[in-house]
Design a protein around this motif. Sequence first.
Motif, PDB file in Angstrom:
ATOM      1  N   ILE A  18     -25.664 -96.271  -1.434  1.00  0.00           N
ATOM      2  CA  ILE A  18     -25.602 -97.523  -1.731  1.00  0.00           C
ATOM      3  C   ILE A  18     -24.130 -97.855  -1.514  1.00  0.00           C
ATOM      4  CG2 ILE A  18     -24.482 -99.269  -3.182  1.00  0.00           C
ATOM      5  CD1 ILE A  18     -27.156 -98.047  -4.703  1.00  0.00           C
ATOM      6  N   TRP A  19     -23.438 -96.993  -1.750  1.00  0.00           N
ATOM      7  CA  TRP A  19     -21.761 -97.113  -1.481  1.00  0.00           C
ATOM      8  C   TRP A  19     -21.180 -97.307   0.487  1.00  0.00           C
ATOM      9  CZ3 TRP A  19     -17.104 -93.792  -4.171  1.00  0.00           C
ATOM     10  CH2 TRP A  19     -16.586 -94.378  -4.082  1.00  0.00           C
ATOM     11  N   GLY A  20     -21.899 -95.499   0.152  1.00  0.00           N
ATOM     12  CA  GLY A  20     -22.174 -95.678   2.079  1.00  0.00           C
ATOM     13  C   GLY A  20     -22.340 -96.440   3.089  1.00  0.00           C
ATOM     14  N   ALA A  21     -23.166 -97.758   2.177  1.00  0.00           N
ATOM     15  CA  ALA A  21     -23.747 -98.607   3.841  1.00  0.00           C
ATOM     16  C   ALA A  21     -23.158 -99.651   3.956  1.00  0.00           C
ATOM     17  CB  ALA A  21     -24.772 -98.172   2.497  1.00  0.00           C
ATOM     18  N   TRP A  22     -22.048-100.870   2.939  1.00  0.00           N
ATOM     19  CA  TRP A  22     -21.305-101.085   3.243  1.00  0.00           C
ATOM     20  C   TRP A  22     -19.795-100.518   3.292  1.00  0.00           C
ATOM     21  CZ3 TRP A  22     -17.680-103.965  -0.162  1.00  0.00           C
ATOM     22  CH2 TRP A  22     -17.940-102.296  -1.312  1.00  0.00           C
ATOM     23  N   PHE A  23     -19.528 -99.726   2.886  1.00  0.00           N
ATOM     24  CA  PHE A  23     -18.010 -99.094   2.500  1.00  0.00           C
ATOM     25  C   PHE A  23     -17.598 -99.154   3.708  1.00  0.00           C
ATOM     26  CE2 PHE A  23     -14.029 -97.509   0.296  1.00  0.00           C
ATOM     27  CZ  PHE A  23     -13.485 -98.693  -0.214  1.00  0.00           C
ATOM     28  N   VAL A  24     -18.219 -97.840   4.527  1.00  0.00           N
ATOM     29  CA  VAL A  24     -17.426 -97.625   4.965  1.00  0.00           C
ATOM     30  C   VAL A  24     -16.877 -98.547   7.083  1.00  0.00           C
ATOM     31  CG1 VAL A  24     -17.686 -96.254   7.140  1.00  0.00           C
ATOM     32  CG2 VAL A  24     -18.181 -95.579   5.264  1.00  0.00           C
ATOM     33  N   THR A  25     -18.293 -99.693   6.945  1.00  0.00           N
ATOM     34  CA  THR A  25     -17.340-100.471   7.984  1.00  0.00           C
ATOM     35  C   THR A  25     -16.866-101.594   7.524  1.00  0.00           C
ATOM     36  OG1 THR A  25     -19.909-101.757   7.568  1.00  0.00           O
ATOM     37  CG2 THR A  25     -20.139 -99.828   9.302  1.00  0.00           C
ATOM     38  N   LEU A  26     -16.544-101.422   6.438  1.00  0.00           N
ATOM     39  CA  LEU A  26     -16.596-103.179   5.874  1.00  0.00           C
ATOM     40  C   LEU A  26     -15.130-103.436   6.785  1.00  0.00           C
ATOM     41  CD1 LEU A  26     -15.559-105.076   3.482  1.00  0.00           C
ATOM     42  CD2 LEU A  26     -14.716-103.337   2.180  1.00  0.00           C
ATOM     43  N   GLY A  27     -14.281-102.687   7.034  1.00  0.00           N
ATOM     44  CA  GLY A  27     -12.982-103.435   7.223  1.00  0.00           C
ATOM     45  C   GLY A  27     -13.624-103.789   9.015  1.00  0.00           C
ATOM     46  N   THR A  28     -14.672-103.028   9.517  1.00  0.00           N
ATOM     47  CA  THR A  28     -14.915-103.408  10.432  1.00  0.00           C
ATOM     48  C   THR A  28     -15.798-104.733  11.353  1.00  0.00           C
ATOM     49  OG1 THR A  28     -15.238-101.386  11.975  1.00  0.00           O
ATOM     50  CG2 THR A  28     -16.383-103.198  12.750  1.00  0.00           C
ATOM     51  N   TYR A  29     -16.395-104.663   9.763  1.00  0.00           N
ATOM     52  CA  TYR A  29     -16.517-106.759   9.545  1.00  0.00           C
ATOM     53  C   TYR A  29     -15.893-107.500   9.076  1.00  0.00           C
ATOM     54  CZ  TYR A  29     -19.447-109.803   7.292  1.00  0.00           C
ATOM     55  OH  TYR A  29     -20.272-111.214   7.125  1.00  0.00           O
ATOM     56  N   LEU A  30     -14.660-107.255   8.801  1.00  0.00           N
ATOM     57  CA  LEU A  30     -13.856-108.241   7.875  1.00  0.00           C
ATOM     58  C   LEU A  30     -12.941-108.389   9.962  1.00  0.00           C
ATOM     59  CD1 LEU A  30     -13.085-107.262   5.131  1.00  0.00           C
ATOM     60  CD2 LEU A  30     -14.234-109.237   5.132  1.00  0.00           C
ATOM     61  N   SER A  40      -3.842-107.813   6.369  1.00  0.00           N
ATOM     62  CA  SER A  40      -3.827-107.892   4.831  1.00  0.00           C
ATOM     63  C   SER A  40      -4.979-108.457   4.314  1.00  0.00           C
ATOM     64  CB  SER A  40      -2.561-108.832   4.278  1.00  0.00           C
ATOM     65  OG  SER A  40      -1.820-108.696   4.944  1.00  0.00           O
ATOM     66  N   GLN A  41      -5.950-109.146   4.616  1.00  0.00           N
ATOM     67  CA  GLN A  41      -6.825-109.266   3.980  1.00  0.00           C
ATOM     68  C   GLN A  41      -8.193-108.440   3.909  1.00  0.00           C
ATOM     69  OE1 GLN A  41      -7.951-112.702   6.262  1.00  0.00           O
ATOM     70  NE2 GLN A  41      -7.692-114.318   5.174  1.00  0.00           N
ATOM     71  N   VAL A  42      -8.118-107.309   4.693  1.00  0.00           N
ATOM     72  CA  VAL A  42      -8.603-105.887   4.695  1.00  0.00           C
ATOM     73  C   VAL A  42      -8.398-105.366   3.760  1.00  0.00           C
ATOM     74  CG1 VAL A  42      -9.112-104.005   5.934  1.00  0.00           C
ATOM     75  CG2 VAL A  42      -9.069-106.239   6.829  1.00  0.00           C
ATOM     76  N   ALA A  43      -6.862-105.099   3.365  1.00  0.00           N
ATOM     77  CA  ALA A  43      -6.220-104.457   2.095  1.00  0.00           C
ATOM     78  C   ALA A  43      -6.627-105.578   1.250  1.00  0.00           C
ATOM     79  CB  ALA A  43      -4.921-104.429   2.135  1.00  0.00           C
ATOM     80  N   THR A  44      -6.901-106.234   0.482  1.00  0.00           N
ATOM     81  CA  THR A  44      -6.879-107.361  -0.325  1.00  0.00           C
ATOM     82  C   THR A  44      -8.526-106.818  -0.957  1.00  0.00           C
ATOM     83  OG1 THR A  44      -5.472-108.792  -0.215  1.00  0.00           O
ATOM     84  CG2 THR A  44      -7.685-109.663  -1.245  1.00  0.00           C
ATOM     85  N   ALA A  45      -9.446-107.077   0.161  1.00  0.00           N
ATOM     86  CA  ALA A  45     -10.981-106.523   0.164  1.00  0.00           C
ATOM     87  C   ALA A  45     -11.432-105.170  -0.210  1.00  0.00           C
ATOM     88  CB  ALA A  45     -11.619-106.586   0.634  1.00  0.00           C
ATOM     89  N   PHE A  46     -10.187-104.192   0.630  1.00  0.00           N
ATOM     90  CA  PHE A  46      -9.963-103.220   0.122  1.00  0.00           C
ATOM     91  C   PHE A  46      -9.940-102.990  -1.655  1.00  0.00           C
ATOM     92  CE2 PHE A  46     -11.614-101.801   3.955  1.00  0.00           C
ATOM     93  CZ  PHE A  46     -12.545-100.955   3.819  1.00  0.00           C
ATOM     94  N   GLY A 352      -1.567 -97.818  -1.927  1.00  0.00           N
ATOM     95  CA  GLY A 352      -2.194 -97.504  -0.557  1.00  0.00           C
ATOM     96  C   GLY A 352      -2.896 -98.615   0.128  1.00  0.00           C
ATOM     97  N   THR A 353      -3.456 -98.894  -0.475  1.00  0.00           N
ATOM     98  CA  THR A 353      -4.101 -99.800  -0.161  1.00  0.00           C
ATOM     99  C   THR A 353      -3.535-101.553   0.313  1.00  0.00           C
ATOM    100  OG1 THR A 353      -6.247-100.333  -1.504  1.00  0.00           O
ATOM    101  CG2 THR A 353      -6.097-101.983  -0.519  1.00  0.00           C
ATOM    102  N   PHE A 354      -2.166-101.782  -0.344  1.00  0.00           N
ATOM    103  CA  PHE A 354      -1.133-102.748  -0.022  1.00  0.00           C
ATOM    104  C   PHE A 354      -0.803-102.368   0.913  1.00  0.00           C
ATOM    105  CE2 PHE A 354      -1.530-104.123  -4.700  1.00  0.00           C
ATOM    106  CZ  PHE A 354      -2.118-106.036  -4.246  1.00  0.00           C
ATOM    107  N   LEU A 355      -0.181-100.954   0.742  1.00  0.00           N
ATOM    108  CA  LEU A 355       0.716-100.626   1.781  1.00  0.00           C
ATOM    109  C   LEU A 355       0.488-100.170   3.484  1.00  0.00           C
ATOM    110  CD1 LEU A 355       3.596 -99.546   2.832  1.00  0.00           C
ATOM    111  CD2 LEU A 355       2.918 -96.635   1.931  1.00  0.00           C
TER     112      LEU A 355
END
Length: 404
Positions: A18-30, A40-46, A352-355
Motif C-alpha cells: 500500500i505504502w510503496g504503491a503511491w508514496f514513491v511516485t508522489l513527487g512526480t504525480y504532483l 514547496s507544495q511537494v514538501a508539504t504533501a510529504f 528535512g521535508t521543509f529544507l
Amino acid sequence: MTSTMPRLSAMMFLQFFIWGAWFVTLGTYLVQGPLQASASQVATAFLSQSIGAIVAPFLVGLIADRYFAAQRILAVLHLAGAALLWGASVATSFSTFAACVMAYMLLFMPTLALVNSIAMRHMQAPEKQFPPVRVAGSIGWIVAGVLIGWLGWEQGQRLELTFRMAATASLLLGLYALSLPHTPPLERQRNARLGEILGLETAARLLKSRSYLVFFLASIAICIPLSFYYNFTNPFLNDLGVRGAAGLQSLGQVSEVLLMLAMPFLFVRLGVKVMLAVGMAAWVLRYVMFAFGDPGSGFALLVIGIVLHGICYDFFFVTGQIYTDAHAGPEHRSSAQGFITLATYGVGMLIGTFLSGAVVEHYTTEAGRDWQQIWLFPAGVALVVLVAFLFLFRERPAAAPATH
C-alpha cells in the motif's frame, strides 16, 4: 504457530505494498500531473508522513494499546484509509489533495506500529521469527514499484491510478485484518501511566547515556538528507527521462532485503559504531552518485545510488533499532522503539521535508532544476553528520550483544 507465520507475512506484504504503491511516485504525480505543484507544495504533501509519525504514538499508545484489540483498529484504519486514497486520486486542487493525504497519513503511520505489535505478540521467538515476516513487507514494496513500471503509469502520466491501486489494497487489508489472530491489549498496557505510554520515561532514561544521546541526535540529523531521497528521487529520475523509474527504485528494496537477512552476521563482526558510520557514509556516496549520474554514460551511477539503499537503511536504521533495544532492555522495548521512530520519521524528516522543498525551489529556474546542486546539498549535510558522529560517539560495551 507455524500456520500463523504465512498469515502475518501476508499482512506485512499488503501493509508495505500500500505504502510503496503511491508514496514513491508522489513527487512526480504532483509536479508533472494535473495539479502542477511547486517544490514547496511537494514538501508539504510529504510533510504528512512526519506529522503522522509524531501523532502515531498518541493514537496507538492512548487508544489502541489500552482499549481495543490491535487487529480491529488496524482494520478500521485501513478501511478509512482506502476511502481517503481514492479521494486523493480524484482531487482537482492541491488543497483537496493535501487534505486527503494528510488525513490518510494520520491513519496510516500508526498502522506501522500495529502490524509490528500484532506480529510479535504471536511469535514465540520474535528475534528469530520477525525478520522473515518483515521481509515480506519489503517484497510488497518491490512488487508495487515493479507493477507501476510494468504498467507504464509514469510514462503515460496516469499516476492517479497508483492511489486507486493503493486504495484497493487498503480495502483488502482492512477486511483481511478482521481475520488475523486476536490481539487484545495487555493488562499492563491498560494500567500504564501517561508518561510510560508516550515513552517519556523511557526517553529520559535513554538520553542519560552520552553514547545514546549522540546516536539520538545523529539519527535526527541524518533524516534531514534522507527527506531529499524520499521526496525528490522519483521526480529527478523522470526529469532525466529514465523509463520505469519506480521499478528501478525497487532495486533499493531488493538490496534492503538481502542485507537485512545478513544483519545478524554483520552486526556481530563490525559492531555498532562501524555499522552506523558505514550507513551514514553510504548516504554521502549515494547523493554524490545522483549529482553526477545521467541516463547515458552515467546511468550506472544512478543504479549504484539506488542499490546503496540497502546499506543506507539497514546499516543505520535497523542497527539503530537494535542499539536502542539493547539500551532500553525488555521492559522498555516498545516505548523505546516508538521514541526513536518519532525522533527520526517525525522530527528529523519534518525538518528535512521543509529544507528539501526550499533547496529544490532555490535551484529551480525557468530552464529547469539544477539537480547536481540539489543533490550535493544533502551529500554535504550527511558528510557533516558522519564526521561529527565519528568524533563524538563512543560505543558502550553493553550494546554489543544485539542479536538477542
